[in-house]
Motif scaffolding. Structure first.
Motif, PDB file in Angstrom:
ATOM      1  N   LEU A  26     -48.666  54.985  81.526  1.00  0.00           N
ATOM      2  CA  LEU A  26     -47.285  54.760  81.083  1.00  0.00           C
ATOM      3  C   LEU A  26     -46.323  55.752  81.732  1.00  0.00           C
ATOM      4  O   LEU A  26     -45.212  55.397  82.121  1.00  0.00           O
ATOM      5  N   ALA A  27     -46.776  57.002  81.854  1.00  0.00           N
ATOM      6  CA  ALA A  27     -45.928  58.027  82.471  1.00  0.00           C
ATOM      7  C   ALA A  27     -45.677  57.706  83.939  1.00  0.00           C
ATOM      8  O   ALA A  27     -44.558  57.875  84.447  1.00  0.00           O
ATOM      9  N   ARG A  28     -46.712  57.237  84.621  1.00  0.00           N
ATOM     10  CA  ARG A  28     -46.535  56.905  86.031  1.00  0.00           C
ATOM     11  C   ARG A  28     -45.634  55.687  86.210  1.00  0.00           C
ATOM     12  O   ARG A  28     -44.807  55.641  87.115  1.00  0.00           O
ATOM     13  N   VAL A  29     -45.816  54.706  85.338  1.00  0.00           N
ATOM     14  CA  VAL A  29     -44.947  53.524  85.392  1.00  0.00           C
ATOM     15  C   VAL A  29     -43.497  53.931  85.176  1.00  0.00           C
ATOM     16  O   VAL A  29     -42.596  53.495  85.897  1.00  0.00           O
ATOM     17  N   ALA A  30     -43.265  54.781  84.181  1.00  0.00           N
ATOM     18  CA  ALA A  30     -41.902  55.223  83.881  1.00  0.00           C
ATOM     19  C   ALA A  30     -41.265  55.913  85.081  1.00  0.00           C
ATOM     20  O   ALA A  30     -40.062  55.776  85.332  1.00  0.00           O
ATOM     21  N   LYS A  31     -42.090  56.643  85.839  1.00  0.00           N
ATOM     22  CA  LYS A  31     -41.575  57.349  87.019  1.00  0.00           C
ATOM     23  C   LYS A  31     -40.992  56.380  88.035  1.00  0.00           C
ATOM     24  O   LYS A  31     -39.965  56.663  88.667  1.00  0.00           O
ATOM     25  N   TYR A  32     -41.630  55.222  88.190  1.00  0.00           N
ATOM     26  CA  TYR A  32     -41.169  54.251  89.176  1.00  0.00           C
ATOM     27  C   TYR A  32     -40.110  53.303  88.632  1.00  0.00           C
ATOM     28  O   TYR A  32     -39.544  52.510  89.385  1.00  0.00           O
ATOM     29  N   LEU A  33     -39.830  53.408  87.323  1.00  0.00           N
ATOM     30  CA  LEU A  33     -38.839  52.526  86.720  1.00  0.00           C
ATOM     31  C   LEU A  33     -37.661  53.295  86.145  1.00  0.00           C
ATOM     32  O   LEU A  33     -36.972  52.814  85.256  1.00  0.00           O
ATOM     33  N   ARG A  34     -37.449  54.483  86.645  1.00  0.00           N
ATOM     34  CA  ARG A  34     -36.309  55.262  86.174  1.00  0.00           C
ATOM     35  C   ARG A  34     -35.018  54.474  86.400  1.00  0.00           C
ATOM     36  O   ARG A  34     -34.829  53.883  87.463  1.00  0.00           O
ATOM     37  N   PRO A  35     -34.142  54.478  85.413  1.00  0.00           N
ATOM     38  CA  PRO A  35     -32.934  53.660  85.516  1.00  0.00           C
ATOM     39  C   PRO A  35     -31.882  54.241  86.440  1.00  0.00           C
ATOM     40  O   PRO A  35     -30.693  54.023  86.236  1.00  0.00           O
ATOM     41  N   GLU A  36     -32.308  54.972  87.419  1.00  0.00           N
ATOM     42  CA  GLU A  36     -31.367  55.528  88.376  1.00  0.00           C
ATOM     43  C   GLU A  36     -31.021  54.459  89.400  1.00  0.00           C
ATOM     44  O   GLU A  36     -31.854  53.660  89.790  1.00  0.00           O
ATOM     45  N   ASN A  37     -29.807  54.436  89.826  1.00  0.00           N
ATOM     46  CA  ASN A  37     -29.405  53.482  90.850  1.00  0.00           C
ATOM     47  C   ASN A  37     -28.835  54.248  92.039  1.00  0.00           C
ATOM     48  O   ASN A  37     -27.744  53.979  92.525  1.00  0.00           O
ATOM     49  N   ARG A  38     -29.589  55.221  92.466  1.00  0.00           N
ATOM     50  CA  ARG A  38     -29.140  56.053  93.576  1.00  0.00           C
ATOM     51  C   ARG A  38     -29.315  55.298  94.879  1.00  0.00           C
ATOM     52  O   ARG A  38     -30.361  54.714  95.140  1.00  0.00           O
ATOM     53  N   GLN A  39     -28.293  55.318  95.678  1.00  0.00           N
ATOM     54  CA  GLN A  39     -28.337  54.622  96.953  1.00  0.00           C
ATOM     55  C   GLN A  39     -27.852  55.530  98.072  1.00  0.00           C
ATOM     56  O   GLN A  39     -26.974  56.369  97.863  1.00  0.00           O
ATOM     57  N   ILE A  40     -28.444  55.340  99.232  1.00  0.00           N
ATOM     58  CA  ILE A  40     -27.955  55.999 100.437  1.00  0.00           C
ATOM     59  C   ILE A  40     -27.373  54.899 101.313  1.00  0.00           C
ATOM     60  O   ILE A  40     -28.076  53.946 101.671  1.00  0.00           O
ATOM     61  N   GLU A  41     -26.114  55.017 101.645  1.00  0.00           N
ATOM     62  CA  GLU A  41     -25.444  54.009 102.457  1.00  0.00           C
ATOM     63  C   GLU A  41     -25.023  54.614 103.787  1.00  0.00           C
ATOM     64  O   GLU A  41     -24.366  55.650 103.833  1.00  0.00           O
ATOM     65  N   VAL A  42     -25.409  53.959 104.852  1.00  0.00           N
ATOM     66  CA  VAL A  42     -25.008  54.374 106.194  1.00  0.00           C
ATOM     67  C   VAL A  42     -24.593  53.108 106.932  1.00  0.00           C
ATOM     68  O   VAL A  42     -25.440  52.281 107.286  1.00  0.00           O
ATOM     69  N   GLY A  43     -23.302  52.955 107.119  1.00  0.00           N
ATOM     70  CA  GLY A  43     -22.822  51.729 107.736  1.00  0.00           C
ATOM     71  C   GLY A  43     -23.195  50.536 106.879  1.00  0.00           C
ATOM     72  O   GLY A  43     -22.991  50.522 105.666  1.00  0.00           O
ATOM     73  N   ALA A  44     -23.813  49.532 107.501  1.00  0.00           N
ATOM     74  CA  ALA A  44     -24.213  48.315 106.780  1.00  0.00           C
ATOM     75  C   ALA A  44     -25.560  48.472 106.091  1.00  0.00           C
ATOM     76  O   ALA A  44     -25.981  47.584 105.345  1.00  0.00           O
ATOM     77  N   LEU A  45     -26.243  49.592 106.322  1.00  0.00           N
ATOM     78  CA  LEU A  45     -27.566  49.803 105.733  1.00  0.00           C
ATOM     79  C   LEU A  45     -27.457  50.480 104.374  1.00  0.00           C
ATOM     80  O   LEU A  45     -26.721  51.459 104.217  1.00  0.00           O
TER      81      LEU A  45
END
Length: 221
Positions: free
Chosen positions: A108-127
């Motif tokens: 459960l702890a590992r699953v939670a790590k990959y499902l963190r409600p963070e919506n962090r994005q790195i944007e570079v141009g169109a990527l």
């Protein structure tokens, strides 16, 4: 949120279904790869927990053929604890690997790590690289990268405006996979990433390595 468990042991499936639902997860269960294949054509879960040994096939092969290109976070769950199997599973692109018997609390702890409600994005141009979903899009279109290509691209994105040396990439590939690659292999990987991304973001710094600038200018050297 919907998660998918592919597991043929009814005791494990029932126990995990109860525990996950107690935590607010909608854990759906398939007991065969055929059922999992049908499920995935209809629904995209947030995460996949995949047993390696199933009645109708091998989880590693299923992952390669059905899952790897979708960038769906996957945790292999298996009785195999051989180091080669662990490395193989991670090299294929799995997010994690747990061996039986295992702690439900740890899973459960590992699953939670990959499902963190963070919506962090790195944007570079169109990527756009979505750090929570581990997906890359260009002009809104999903880019299909292998696990290793994605890791290399992330390494560059995490060091924007800085040169990532070729030796660093070689060392990182060893760290990620346990495989030693040549300098020429680095060139091949970067060529493939450039072709898939389809935009001129990655600059070659002659004699040193590669760099992605926050605001890329001009053509790639």
């Amino acid at each position: 949120m919907t998660l998918l468990l592919v597991e043929d042991n009814p005791n494990i499936a029932l126990g995990l279904t109860y525990s996950f639902r107690q935590k607010g997860y909608d854990l759906q269960t398939c007991t065969t790869l055929a059922a999992a294949r049908a499920f995935l054509t209809q629904t995209r879960p947030r995460l996949l927990i995949l047993d390696v040994a199933l009645p109708d096939g091998d989880g590693f092969t299923f992952y390669q053929e059905e899952v790897a290109g979708t960038q769906l976070p996957t945790i292999f769950l298996t009785a195999r604890d051989d180091e080669d199997d662990v490395v193989h599973g991670l090299d294929l692109g799995a997010a994690d690997y747990m061996t039986k018997p295992f702690s439900t609390k740890e899973l459960l702890a590992r699953v939670a790590k990959y499902l963190r409600p963070e919506n962090r994005q790195i944007e570079v141009g169109a990527l756009v690289f979505d750090q929570s979903k581990l997906t890359v899009t260009v002009a809104g279109q999903l880019v299909s990268l292998t696990s290793l290509e994605l890791k290399i691209l992330i390494l560059l994105l995490e060091n924007l405006n800085q040169v990532v040396r070729r030796t660093t990439i070689i060392d990182k590939v060893w760290e990620w996979t346990g495989n030693d690659i040549s300098d020429n292999a680095v060139t091949v990987y970067l060529k493939r990433i450039r072709e898939k991304v389809g935009v001129d973001l990655i600059k070659t710094v002659k004699g040193q390595g590669y760099r992605i600038d926050r605001a890329p200018q001009g053509d790639r050297p």
